[in-house]
Structure formats: structure tokens, C-alpha cells
Design a protein around this motif. Sequence first.
Motif, short mmCIF file in Angstrom:
data_model
loop_
_atom_site.label_atom_id
_atom_site.label_comp_id
_atom_site.label_asym_id
_atom_site.label_seq_id
_atom_site.Cartn_x
_atom_site.Cartn_y
_atom_site.Cartn_z
N GLU A 1 -6.25 4.07 -4.97
CA GLU A 1 -5.83 3.44 -3.59
C GLU A 1 -7.39 3.32 -2.97
O GLU A 1 -7.60 2.17 -2.30
N SER A 2 -8.36 4.35 -3.04
CA SER A 2 -9.61 4.29 -2.88
C SER A 2 -10.35 3.09 -3.54
O SER A 2 -10.96 2.31 -2.77
N TYR A 3 -10.20 2.86 -4.79
CA TYR A 3 -10.72 1.88 -5.50
C TYR A 3 -10.38 0.72 -4.85
O TYR A 3 -11.11 -0.58 -4.73
N PRO B 1 1.85 4.55 -0.80
CA PRO B 1 1.15 5.64 -1.31
C PRO B 1 1.81 6.28 -2.62
O PRO B 1 1.33 6.65 -3.37
N PHE C 1 -7.37 -4.85 -1.36
CA PHE C 1 -5.94 -4.41 -0.29
C PHE C 1 -5.13 -5.40 0.11
O PHE C 1 -4.27 -5.44 0.87
N SER D 1 0.87 -1.25 -0.13
CA SER D 1 0.06 0.10 0.26
C SER D 1 0.71 1.08 0.00
O SER D 1 0.26 2.16 0.51
N PRO E 1 -4.22 8.35 -5.10
CA PRO E 1 -5.40 8.27 -4.09
C PRO E 1 -6.71 7.64 -4.62
O PRO E 1 -7.36 6.93 -3.88
N VAL E 2 -7.03 8.15 -5.96
CA VAL E 2 -8.17 7.54 -6.53
C VAL E 2 -8.07 6.01 -6.58
O VAL E 2 -8.79 5.10 -6.19
N VAL F 1 -9.38 -0.27 -2.07
CA VAL F 1 -9.83 -0.62 -0.69
C VAL F 1 -11.22 -0.76 -0.76
O VAL F 1 -11.81 -1.91 -0.36
N ILE F 2 -12.20 -0.10 -1.83
CA ILE F 2 -13.60 -0.42 -1.83
C ILE F 2 -13.91 -1.85 -2.12
O ILE F 2 -14.58 -2.33 -1.95
N SER F 3 -13.23 -2.14 -3.52
CA SER F 3 -13.31 -3.16 -4.28
C SER F 3 -12.64 -4.55 -3.85
O SER F 3 -12.81 -5.77 -3.93
N GLY F 4 -11.97 -4.51 -2.51
CA GLY F 4 -11.42 -5.57 -1.72
C GLY F 4 -10.01 -6.03 -2.03
O GLY F 4 -9.91 -7.03 -2.12
#
Lengths: 163, 304
Positions: free
Chosen positions: A40-42, A32, A49, A30, A37-38, A44-47
Motif C-alpha cells: 500500500e505504501s509503495y 486494506p 493510487f 484501496s 501496508p508495505v 502511494v509513493i509510486s503513484g
Amino acid sequence: MNRSRLVVPIAILHLTVVATFLWDGAASDSDPARTSPVMESYRVISGLFRDYKFFAPSVANDVRAGVLIEDGEGRTSFQTFAADSHEADLRVNCIISAAMKHKGGKDMLVRSLATAALATDPSGIRATVVTEAYDVPTMADFARGVDPKWKLIYTGKFERKQP
Amino acid sequence: MKAFWDFWTAEADARPILFLRFATAVVGLVQLALLWPYLLHLYGNHGLVQWAIIEEGNASFVPTIGKVALAGAALGIPTATTLHTVFAVYGAALVALLIRRHSRAAAIVALVAHTLTVGSGFLSMYGVDTMLHVSLFYLCWFPTRPGAGARIAHRVLQLHVVLLYLDTGLAKASGAQWWNGEALWRAMMQPKFAMFDYAWLADFPHIVQAAGIAVVILEIAYPLVVWWRPARLPALAAIVALHAGIGILMGLWLFSAMMIALNLCAFGRPLLDAVATELDRLGRSVTHSIRRHYPTSADTVSDS
């Protein structure tokens, strides 16, 4: 073109992202600096990670941690972080394991464990976190009589800050 | 080109997706019940990992329990209350998924709540959390009615499962421990996974080695052979047996249950149909038996 034919490219794009993250190692890193960040957000949201390299390429040592707490009069007590529930215990184990592997963050994470221990004992003024790894010999060595044993891998001493 | 579109958009029903919804809700609820007494310990600001440490490495726009709790604290809500509320909302959404009430909204709420917990409990997570999150993400989008959308959803799930096994299989193949048997030996001997005494395995190193190699071959071959219809059922049976073994022998019950559910949803359609038919037949037989001994007023009327 019907609606479902519009959805197919999106589905393929998502799967391509999944494959890219797995292939690239981004799903297990992870950093950065590597992803925006976009993304990274996708992730996290989509699993995405974590990758799916369960027990691979090799099986790491089991770890455990405990804290020796000392009060102002020199009395000591020992706390482990083990939980009564197997499911909770697996998670505690993951935290200790992550703390030991954390690049540059090991001291900070262990300090966090010490803080958690001191929080449960108001009379404690010093905490020594002891972490051990379970060293499993090879099958051949075990057959020759070498036993698995807990080996000390880390100790950290911390003091409660006086207000 | 026709084959491509048929692969992706041929009409299909949504029964595998309905099963995914059911299995995700059950595994999520069991996990939540097991972890509820330890939430503050595992996710709280004064638990094992303080939020400041977790937040330091967070580079996404996605909020965490810590951020939500800080916002709540400004309104006078204790952080522990916020934490328990997030998990209570998550549990309620899973119940709604289970009983099929406002399923899509429930999936979205469950995903949002789970995302908050991922942010704050990242270091304590393992495979079951990852797979639960992936399932919840898909349940937000997957249709539950028959049609081309159901086919697309099913294909996405199948291909995701394929990528999963390629990732883990190739990673295992790159490690010497999986070829000489030491990986299985080490895994079984670890105190956290030792459900039974496995020390005797050292007397049969060739069997352990063969089992390790079989796991690698299965995980690499599965994504390929599972598309070939004659090999699908044996391949699926082997992968289900692998996960059942992990559950029984290593105590990773929830992870195993989630993996078995994902595989059944992706490739176990005939099996799911057979079980559903059998359950239906059993249900009708039980109902018939009960009604023979305790006829309802409707039965009495029709009998006379």
C-alpha cells in the motif's frame, strides 16, 4: 556484470507491479484487506493510487451539492461548494462525486460537507445537504426534445451539536 | 539476448528526461498557483473533508498532511501553517527542478511533499495529480546524464505510457457508451466540462459515434504501433491531438499538458530535437539581430 544490468531487473519488477495493480484493479481499490501496508505504501509513493481508466468504461453524471443552512430563528441561506477557479471547482466536484460513490461512507462524507458549511456560518444550527446529478439524455432523446436536468440524488439533515 | 540488453542498456542521452523534469515542474507550479487560494478548503482539517475521515481509510505507512500537522500542533504550530508550509516546500522544490538546482534532491523533496498532499487530498484528486506524482517518482530515480541509465529510464517511461493507454483503451472498449457515441456526448454535455455549447452534436450522432470509436481504437493501437518507427510520428500526433482536444474542448488543461509532455518524453524524441534545434536557431538569430543593433563592447573590439 555492470551496474546498469543490475538495474534492469528492478525496472522490470516495478513495471510488473504497475501492470499487476492495473490488471488486478488494486490501483482503483484501496481495500486494506487486499494489500499489505508495505505494498500500500509503495502504491502511494509510486503513484499507483489510481488507475488510468479515465472516462471508462462509461461516463458518470456530473454532480453538484449545496447546503441549506437554518439559524435559530428559522431563517435560511443556501451555500454551494462551487469555487471561482475552474481547477479548484474540478476538485470540489471530485469530492462530491467520491462522497456519492463511497461505499458505506456516504453519510460520513456528507456530514463532513455539512460541518464545513456550518463552520462558515456560526449562527447556523441545522444544515441540509442537497446533492444532485446532471442527467444527460441520449443523443436520440435530446434530438426528440428531452432536455438534460439536475435530479435530486441525496439529501442529508444535520444539526450542530450544542457544547 | 543481445537484443534484450540493447533494448534496455544501449547508450543514450538524457534529453527526454530533462524535458520531463521541465514539464513536470511547469505543470506542478501552474497547478499550485491556481490552487493556492483554496488549499484550506480542499486539504485543510476544516475544509470539505475533515482529516479524520481521510485517515480512516489510510492503510499505508505513508504520512499525510494531517499526521504531520498533528505532530506540529503538539509543538504549538497551527495546522493551517503546517499545511501551507508543505505546499510552499513543494513549490520551492518544483522551482529548483525548473532551474536545475540540486535536481535529484529537489525531485525527492517534491515527491515527499506531494505524497503528503495525496494522503490528505485523495478524494479531490484527478488525473493530473496521478500523472504528476508518477513523474516525480521517476524523476527521483532517473539519471540526467547520458549513458545506459538514461536508456533504462527512457524505456521505463515508454513502457509505463504503454501500460497507461492499454488500461484506459481496454476499459473504454468494455463499455457500450464508447461504441455508440454516448460517452463523448455525455462528457461534452456535462456542465463541468462544457467549455462551449455542444448541444448541436445531437444532430450528428454518427460523427460522435465515429469519434468515440476512433478514441478507443487509438488508445488500444497506440501502445502497439508507436514502437514501429514509420508509424511513430503519426501515432504520436494523433495522441497529442486527442489530449489537446481534451484540453481545449473540456477545459482539462493541466491534465492534457501533462499527458502531452509524458508522450513527448516517451516517444517524441525527434520532435523534441526538432523543436529544440528550431528554438536554438531562433535564439541565435534573435541574439545576432540584437547584437547587430546594440553591439556589446566585445563586438566593438572584434569589429575594429
